[in-house]
Every structure is written in structure tokens, then in C-alpha cells.
Design a protein around this motif. Structure first.
Motif, PDB file in Angstrom:
ATOM      1  N   ASP A 129      32.176  31.501  37.431  1.00 26.90           N
ATOM      2  CA  ASP A 129      32.453  32.863  37.850  1.00 26.90           C
ATOM      3  C   ASP A 129      33.384  32.847  39.056  1.00 26.90           C
ATOM      4  O   ASP A 129      33.058  32.270  40.093  1.00 26.90           O
ATOM      5  N   LEU A 130      34.547  33.455  38.920  1.00 26.84           N
ATOM      6  CA  LEU A 130      35.509  33.549  40.010  1.00 26.84           C
ATOM      7  C   LEU A 130      35.747  35.014  40.347  1.00 26.84           C
ATOM      8  O   LEU A 130      35.868  35.850  39.456  1.00 26.84           O
ATOM      9  N   ALA A 131      35.831  35.310  41.631  1.00 27.87           N
ATOM     10  CA  ALA A 131      36.265  36.630  42.080  1.00 27.87           C
ATOM     11  C   ALA A 131      37.763  36.523  42.322  1.00 27.87           C
ATOM     12  O   ALA A 131      38.208  35.701  43.129  1.00 27.87           O
ATOM     13  N   ILE A 132      38.542  37.318  41.603  1.00 31.25           N
ATOM     14  CA  ILE A 132      40.001  37.224  41.663  1.00 31.25           C
ATOM     15  C   ILE A 132      40.574  38.554  42.138  1.00 31.25           C
ATOM     16  O   ILE A 132      40.283  39.605  41.564  1.00 31.25           O
ATOM     17  N   GLU A 133      41.389  38.489  43.198  1.00 31.42           N
ATOM     18  CA  GLU A 133      42.090  39.659  43.710  1.00 31.42           C
ATOM     19  C   GLU A 133      43.587  39.386  43.614  1.00 31.42           C
ATOM     20  O   GLU A 133      44.041  38.312  43.997  1.00 31.42           O
ATOM     21  N   GLN A 134      44.332  40.365  43.102  1.00 28.72           N
ATOM     22  CA  GLN A 134      45.780  40.228  42.994  1.00 28.72           C
ATOM     23  C   GLN A 134      46.462  41.449  43.586  1.00 28.72           C
ATOM     24  O   GLN A 134      45.937  42.561  43.497  1.00 28.72           O
ATOM     25  N   GLY A 135      47.633  41.243  44.164  1.00 30.02           N
ATOM     26  CA  GLY A 135      48.434  42.355  44.650  1.00 30.02           C
ATOM     27  C   GLY A 135      49.092  43.066  43.488  1.00 30.02           C
ATOM     28  O   GLY A 135      49.452  42.438  42.492  1.00 30.02           O
ATOM     29  N   SER A 136      49.274  44.353  43.598  1.00 30.56           N
ATOM     30  CA  SER A 136      49.837  45.135  42.485  1.00 30.56           C
ATOM     31  C   SER A 136      51.309  44.809  42.234  1.00 30.56           C
ATOM     32  O   SER A 136      51.789  44.957  41.120  1.00 30.56           O
ATOM     33  N   ASP A 137      52.019  44.358  43.261  1.00 27.41           N
ATOM     34  CA  ASP A 137      53.440  44.042  43.083  1.00 27.41           C
ATOM     35  C   ASP A 137      53.707  42.542  43.207  1.00 27.41           C
ATOM     36  O   ASP A 137      54.814  42.114  43.493  1.00 27.41           O
ATOM     37  N   GLY A 138      52.685  41.736  42.981  1.00 26.38           N
ATOM     38  CA  GLY A 138      52.829  40.286  43.127  1.00 26.38           C
ATOM     39  C   GLY A 138      52.763  39.901  44.585  1.00 26.38           C
ATOM     40  O   GLY A 138      52.564  40.734  45.473  1.00 26.38           O
ATOM     41  N   GLY A 139      52.893  38.630  44.844  1.00 28.29           N
ATOM     42  CA  GLY A 139      52.905  38.174  46.227  1.00 28.29           C
ATOM     43  C   GLY A 139      51.551  38.028  46.862  1.00 28.29           C
ATOM     44  O   GLY A 139      51.461  37.758  48.063  1.00 28.29           O
ATOM     45  N   TYR A 140      50.469  38.215  46.098  1.00 24.78           N
ATOM     46  CA  TYR A 140      49.141  38.041  46.667  1.00 24.78           C
ATOM     47  C   TYR A 140      48.155  37.615  45.586  1.00 24.78           C
ATOM     48  O   TYR A 140      48.082  38.241  44.522  1.00 24.78           O
ATOM     49  N   LEU A 141      47.393  36.548  45.888  1.00 20.17           N
ATOM     50  CA  LEU A 141      46.321  36.088  45.020  1.00 20.17           C
ATOM     51  C   LEU A 141      45.226  35.509  45.887  1.00 20.17           C
ATOM     52  O   LEU A 141      45.487  34.673  46.751  1.00 20.17           O
ATOM     53  N   ARG A 142      44.015  35.977  45.698  1.00 19.58           N
ATOM     54  CA  ARG A 142      42.853  35.408  46.379  1.00 19.58           C
ATOM     55  C   ARG A 142      41.799  35.110  45.318  1.00 19.58           C
ATOM     56  O   ARG A 142      41.472  35.973  44.506  1.00 19.58           O
ATOM     57  N   VAL A 143      41.290  33.888  45.346  1.00 19.65           N
ATOM     58  CA  VAL A 143      40.279  33.449  44.391  1.00 19.65           C
ATOM     59  C   VAL A 143      39.092  32.907  45.177  1.00 19.65           C
ATOM     60  O   VAL A 143      39.261  32.068  46.071  1.00 19.65           O
ATOM     61  N   THR A 144      37.899  33.397  44.836  1.00 21.18           N
ATOM     62  CA  THR A 144      36.675  32.959  45.497  1.00 21.18           C
ATOM     63  C   THR A 144      35.705  32.445  44.447  1.00 21.18           C
ATOM     64  O   THR A 144      35.512  33.079  43.402  1.00 21.18           O
ATOM     65  N   ILE A 145      35.099  31.299  44.742  1.00 21.51           N
ATOM     66  CA  ILE A 145      34.132  30.682  43.843  1.00 21.51           C
ATOM     67  C   ILE A 145      32.736  31.130  44.260  1.00 21.51           C
ATOM     68  O   ILE A 145      32.376  31.048  45.438  1.00 21.51           O
ATOM     69  N   SER A 146      31.946  31.552  43.297  1.00 22.69           N
ATOM     70  CA  SER A 146      30.574  31.960  43.562  1.00 22.69           C
ATOM     71  C   SER A 146      29.748  30.763  44.039  1.00 22.69           C
ATOM     72  O   SER A 146      29.901  29.646  43.537  1.00 22.69           O
ATOM     73  N   ASP A 147      28.876  30.991  44.996  1.00 21.97           N
ATOM     74  CA  ASP A 147      28.007  29.922  45.515  1.00 21.97           C
ATOM     75  C   ASP A 147      26.891  29.553  44.552  1.00 21.97           C
ATOM     76  O   ASP A 147      26.257  28.518  44.706  1.00 21.97           O
ATOM     77  N   SER A 148      26.655  30.373  43.558  1.00 24.82           N
ATOM     78  CA  SER A 148      25.485  30.182  42.698  1.00 24.82           C
ATOM     79  C   SER A 148      25.775  29.377  41.437  1.00 24.82           C
ATOM     80  O   SER A 148      24.980  29.387  40.502  1.00 24.82           O
TER      81      SER A 148
END
Length: 109
Positions: A54-73
Motif C-alpha cells: 500500500d502506497l500513498a501517492i500524491e502528484q501535482g496537477s501540472d507535473g513537477g511533484y511526486l510524493r510516495v509514502t510507504i505504509s508502516d503496517s
């Protein structure tokens, strides 16, 4: 410039963030951007498919941003696969940084 920040806890990757634009060439011909995008999205897709994690994925609407977080569980076997795949991603990004350091900077926190 693309800024890559890798967040670790006990030497394990917990999340990473890519922000900015390389601007190493005209839009659509920016090889640094294309390389960074291919490596990072390829790693995320590999983790989703091969580690079934399970990954939490955040992306910018116009590109140029990606954040990925791994669940601790996550189960340890899945977490080991994800760590290996993301460490491979970092090695590939470091290779890009070595040749194009004016367009990409990697840091760990």
C-alpha cells in the motif's frame, strides 16, 4: 532543478518526494526530466505490482511533484521487496545526478 528528498527511519525508506523541473531542454525534449520520470514512476509501478504494498501517492496537477509514502503496517516480506526496488530507484537517480548535477539534486533526511 529537480529536488529529490528521501526520508528514512532506521535506514529504511519511509517516503520520497520529487519536486521541480529540470529545464534541461525544451518542453517535450527534456531528457533529464524524462529519465527521472521513467525511473521514479517505473519504481512505483514495480512496487505496486511486485510487492503488493500500500502506497500513498500524491502528484501535482501540472507535473513537477511526486510524493510516495510507504505504509508502516506492511508485512516484512513485502516491505523488503519495496525497499529493494526503491533503493534501485535511488541508485538510478544518483546515476542521473552524477552526469546532470546542474539539473537534479538528491538528499536524504
Amino acid at each position: 532543478m529537480i529536488k529529490v528528498t528521501v526520508y528514512r527511519d532506521n535506514n529504511q525508506i519511509k517516503s520520497f518526494e520529487l519536486s521541480g523541473h529540470a529545464d534541461s531542454g525544451p518542453y517535450g525534449y527534456d531528457l533529464v526530466c524524462a529519465g527521472v520520470s521513467a525511473v521514479s514512476f517505473g519504481a512505483v509501478n514495480a512496487v505496486l505490482e511486485l510487492a503488493d504494498i500500500d502506497l500513498a501517492i500524491e502528484q501535482g496537477s501540472d507535473g513537477g511533484y511526486l510524493r510516495v509514502t510507504i505504509s508502516d503496517s506492511e508485512a516484512s516480506e513485502s516491505m523488503e521487496k519495496a525497499q529493494l526496488l526503491f533503493e534501485g530507484m535511488i541508485v538510478s537517480l544518483q546515476t542521473i545526478e552524477r552526469d546532470y548535477s546542474q539539473f537534479i539534486k538528491i538528499q536524504s533526511k
